[in-house]
Motif scaffolding. Structure first.
Motif, PDB file in Angstrom:
ATOM      1  N   UNK A 169      -3.232  -3.326  10.524  1.00 21.19           N
ATOM      2  CA  UNK A 169      -3.580  -2.227   9.638  1.00 21.19           C
ATOM      3  C   UNK A 169      -3.657  -2.708   8.194  1.00 21.19           C
ATOM      4  N   UNK A 170      -4.395  -1.989   7.340  1.00 23.17           N
ATOM      5  CA  UNK A 170      -4.425  -2.367   5.926  1.00 23.17           C
ATOM      6  C   UNK A 170      -3.078  -2.074   5.262  1.00 23.17           C
ATOM      7  N   UNK A 171      -2.566  -3.029   4.513  1.00 26.96           N
ATOM      8  CA  UNK A 171      -1.271  -2.850   3.859  1.00 26.96           C
ATOM      9  C   UNK A 171      -1.301  -1.711   2.856  1.00 26.96           C
ATOM     10  N   UNK A 172      -2.438  -1.487   2.225  1.00 26.12           N
ATOM     11  CA  UNK A 172      -2.552  -0.454   1.189  1.00 26.12           C
ATOM     12  C   UNK A 172      -2.609   0.960   1.763  1.00 26.12           C
ATOM     13  N   UNK A 173      -2.579   1.078   3.082  1.00 22.12           N
ATOM     14  CA  UNK A 173      -2.613   2.408   3.698  1.00 22.12           C
ATOM     15  C   UNK A 173      -1.561   2.543   4.800  1.00 22.12           C
ATOM     16  N   UNK A 174      -0.535   1.690   4.776  1.00 21.74           N
ATOM     17  CA  UNK A 174       0.455   1.668   5.853  1.00 21.74           C
ATOM     18  C   UNK A 174       1.829   2.090   5.349  1.00 21.74           C
ATOM     19  N   UNK A 175       2.537   2.852   6.170  1.00 17.36           N
ATOM     20  CA  UNK A 175       3.893   3.257   5.840  1.00 17.36           C
ATOM     21  C   UNK A 175       4.845   2.076   5.888  1.00 17.36           C
ATOM     22  N   UNK A 176       5.821   2.080   4.990  1.00 13.65           N
ATOM     23  CA  UNK A 176       6.750   0.965   4.907  1.00 13.65           C
ATOM     24  C   UNK A 176       7.982   1.105   5.768  1.00 13.65           C
ATOM     25  N   UNK A 177       8.231   2.310   6.316  1.00 15.95           N
ATOM     26  CA  UNK A 177       9.418   2.556   7.130  1.00 15.95           C
ATOM     27  C   UNK A 177      10.664   2.046   6.398  1.00 15.95           C
ATOM     28  N   UNK A 178      11.440   1.145   7.023  1.00 15.49           N
ATOM     29  CA  UNK A 178      12.671   0.667   6.389  1.00 15.49           C
ATOM     30  C   UNK A 178      12.490  -0.690   5.720  1.00 15.49           C
ATOM     31  N   UNK A 179      11.259  -1.072   5.449  1.00 11.28           N
ATOM     32  CA  UNK A 179      11.008  -2.351   4.767  1.00 11.28           C
ATOM     33  C   UNK A 179      11.481  -2.286   3.314  1.00 11.28           C
ATOM     34  N   UNK A 180      11.830  -3.431   2.768  1.00  7.66           N
ATOM     35  CA  UNK A 180      12.179  -3.552   1.355  1.00  7.66           C
ATOM     36  C   UNK A 180      10.961  -3.178   0.509  1.00  7.66           C
ATOM     37  N   UNK A 181      11.043  -2.119  -0.311  1.00  3.31           N
ATOM     38  CA  UNK A 181       9.874  -1.687  -1.091  1.00  3.31           C
ATOM     39  C   UNK A 181       9.326  -2.758  -2.020  1.00  3.31           C
ATOM     40  N   UNK A 182      10.194  -3.603  -2.593  1.00  2.13           N
ATOM     41  CA  UNK A 182       9.706  -4.653  -3.485  1.00  2.13           C
ATOM     42  C   UNK A 182       8.834  -5.657  -2.731  1.00  2.13           C
ATOM     43  N   UNK A 183       9.244  -5.995  -1.513  1.00  4.89           N
ATOM     44  CA  UNK A 183       8.453  -6.924  -0.715  1.00  4.89           C
ATOM     45  C   UNK A 183       7.155  -6.269  -0.255  1.00  4.89           C
ATOM     46  N   UNK A 184       7.212  -4.990   0.115  1.00  6.08           N
ATOM     47  CA  UNK A 184       5.995  -4.266   0.494  1.00  6.08           C
ATOM     48  C   UNK A 184       5.027  -4.230  -0.682  1.00  6.08           C
ATOM     49  N   UNK A 185       5.555  -4.002  -1.876  1.00  7.58           N
ATOM     50  CA  UNK A 185       4.704  -3.948  -3.063  1.00  7.58           C
ATOM     51  C   UNK A 185       3.967  -5.270  -3.272  1.00  7.58           C
ATOM     52  N   UNK A 186       4.639  -6.390  -3.045  1.00  6.41           N
ATOM     53  CA  UNK A 186       3.957  -7.681  -3.160  1.00  6.41           C
ATOM     54  C   UNK A 186       2.706  -7.724  -2.290  1.00  6.41           C
ATOM     55  N   UNK A 187       2.831  -7.247  -1.060  1.00  8.74           N
ATOM     56  CA  UNK A 187       1.713  -7.300  -0.118  1.00  8.74           C
ATOM     57  C   UNK A 187       0.626  -6.309  -0.521  1.00  8.74           C
ATOM     58  N   UNK A 188       1.023  -5.119  -0.942  1.00 13.29           N
ATOM     59  CA  UNK A 188       0.049  -4.094  -1.348  1.00 13.29           C
ATOM     60  C   UNK A 188      -0.752  -4.560  -2.563  1.00 13.29           C
ATOM     61  N   UNK A 189      -0.090  -5.175  -3.524  1.00 13.72           N
ATOM     62  CA  UNK A 189      -0.793  -5.629  -4.720  1.00 13.72           C
ATOM     63  C   UNK A 189      -1.883  -6.638  -4.378  1.00 13.72           C
ATOM     64  N   UNK A 190      -1.594  -7.526  -3.431  1.00 14.48           N
ATOM     65  CA  UNK A 190      -2.613  -8.494  -3.008  1.00 14.48           C
ATOM     66  C   UNK A 190      -3.710  -7.818  -2.190  1.00 14.48           C
ATOM     67  N   UNK A 191      -3.321  -6.864  -1.354  1.00 14.58           N
ATOM     68  CA  UNK A 191      -4.266  -6.257  -0.413  1.00 14.58           C
ATOM     69  C   UNK A 191      -5.209  -5.257  -1.064  1.00 14.58           C
ATOM     70  N   UNK A 192      -4.882  -4.780  -2.241  1.00 20.07           N
ATOM     71  CA  UNK A 192      -5.711  -3.760  -2.905  1.00 20.07           C
ATOM     72  C   UNK A 192      -5.660  -3.973  -4.401  1.00 20.07           C
ATOM     73  N   UNK A 193      -6.433  -4.938  -4.868  1.00 18.31           N
ATOM     74  CA  UNK A 193      -6.428  -5.262  -6.286  1.00 18.31           C
ATOM     75  C   UNK A 193      -7.820  -5.547  -6.813  1.00 18.31           C
ATOM     76  N   UNK A 194      -7.897  -6.025  -8.043  1.00 18.82           N
ATOM     77  CA  UNK A 194      -9.202  -6.263  -8.670  1.00 18.82           C
ATOM     78  C   UNK A 194     -10.058  -7.257  -7.884  1.00 18.82           C
ATOM     79  N   UNK A 195     -11.315  -6.921  -7.691  1.00 23.94           N
ATOM     80  CA  UNK A 195     -12.223  -7.798  -6.960  1.00 23.94           C
ATOM     81  C   UNK A 195     -12.389  -9.138  -7.667  1.00 23.94           C
ATOM     82  N   UNK A 196     -12.239  -9.153  -8.983  1.00 21.99           N
ATOM     83  CA  UNK A 196     -12.371 -10.390  -9.734  1.00 21.99           C
ATOM     84  C   UNK A 196     -11.268 -11.394  -9.453  1.00 21.99           C
ATOM     85  N   UNK A 197     -10.166 -10.934  -8.843  1.00 26.92           N
ATOM     86  CA  UNK A 197      -9.050 -11.823  -8.517  1.00 26.92           C
ATOM     87  C   UNK A 197      -9.044 -12.186  -7.034  1.00 26.92           C
ATOM     88  N   UNK A 198     -10.093 -11.796  -6.322  1.00 25.06           N
ATOM     89  CA  UNK A 198     -10.153 -12.008  -4.878  1.00 25.06           C
ATOM     90  C   UNK A 198     -10.224 -13.491  -4.539  1.00 25.06           C
TER      91      UNK A 198
END
Length: 279
Positions: A234-263
């Protein structure tokens, strides 16, 4: 195998970063907003399915929300939204899935005359569930005949786990189901932690290059055989984190849904096609 350490992925306490959350914010969104603010990122919840007014022109945006929200704001914000290929599950050997899986056009799936688990591979265009046959799928007046459908043998999972993956390594993980019912717990508290991570390592090593650098992979323990199996990606930017560490989830979300110029070049083929929103 151990879960990888936290990283800020170059999007830590620097100016001009924004995490934009969908209007219908969920528990994961609230946790991500707090985590983003804690590390110095601006975080804002949209009030509608459009880009908020007054955003600085130079802002580097990241988003968290469902596909509808990503489609509504992605192109205008210049985003690259990463997701696995729709037929990714079908490329895995049966030894990793524990079941036969096909990806068929909806027109073909409607002609199925056997029970199967049917789901749209990307967006929630119809309910994902067991169908007695294909006749219960949406008709051509509701969905185009070439809409893709994942057709899977019916299996039952004893336990299921969510893995947020960054650069081919499990970055955050949580249990989310036991015997088909919601049962959320940190992976560290689960007796199958080591088995789940070992299986995940094998899967991620075996399919290197077939997934984006930031993605969610769900795995589970089959009820009948006791074998480990890939449930879905599933896409990280649209997935529930359940009991995952939010800081670690945020790392993945930032990469998965960010500026196209940084792709990254390796991620280009995993970018979601974003519509041009008019009005």
């Amino acid at each position: 195998m151990t879960i990888s350490p936290k990283t800020v992925d170059g999007t830590g306490p620097t100016g001009g970063r924004l995490l934009l959350l969908a209007p219908r914010i969920n528990e994961t969104g609230l946790a991500l907003r707090t985590a983003a603010q804690r590390r110095g990122l601006a975080a804002r919840t949209a009030t509608s399915y459009r880009v908020p007014e007054g955003l600085p022109a130079a802002v580097a945006a990241h988003v968290y929300g469902g596909p509808l929200f990503g489609d509504a704001v992605g192109r205008e914000l210049g985003l690259a939204l990463l997701d696995a290929a729709p037929d990714w599950l079908t490329t895995l050997p049966v030894g990793l899935t524990g079941r036969r899986i096909e990806c068929l056009p909806l027109a073909d799936a409607r002609r199925l005359r056997r029970p199967a688990f049917l789901k749209p591979p990307v967006d929630k265009l119809f309910p994902a569930r067991i169908y007695p046959d294909g006749s219960g799928l949406p008709g051509p007046d509701a969905l185009d005949d070439d809409t893709l459908v994942l057709v899977s043998d019916i299996v039952a999972f004893r336990r299921e786990y969510r893995l947020f993956v960054l650069d081919g390594v499990v970055h955050a993980a949580s249990r989310y189901a036991v015997d088909g019912g919601l049962s959320v717990a940190p992976l560290a508290a689960d007796p199958y932690r080591e088995e789940a991570l070992a299986f995940a390592a094998d899967v991620l090593a075996g399919c290197a290059g077939s997934l984006p650098s930031a993605v969610v992979v769900d795995v589970g323990l089959l009820a009948d055989s006791g074998a480990w199996s890939v449930v879905e990606a599933n896409p990280a930017w649209a997935s529930g984190g359940y009991a995952c560490d939010p800081d670690a989830v945020l790392d993945v979300v930032l990469r998965a849904a960010g500026p196209a110029g940084e792709l990254r070049d390796a991620d280009r083929r995993f970018c979601r096609d974003l519509p041009l929103v008019v009005g």
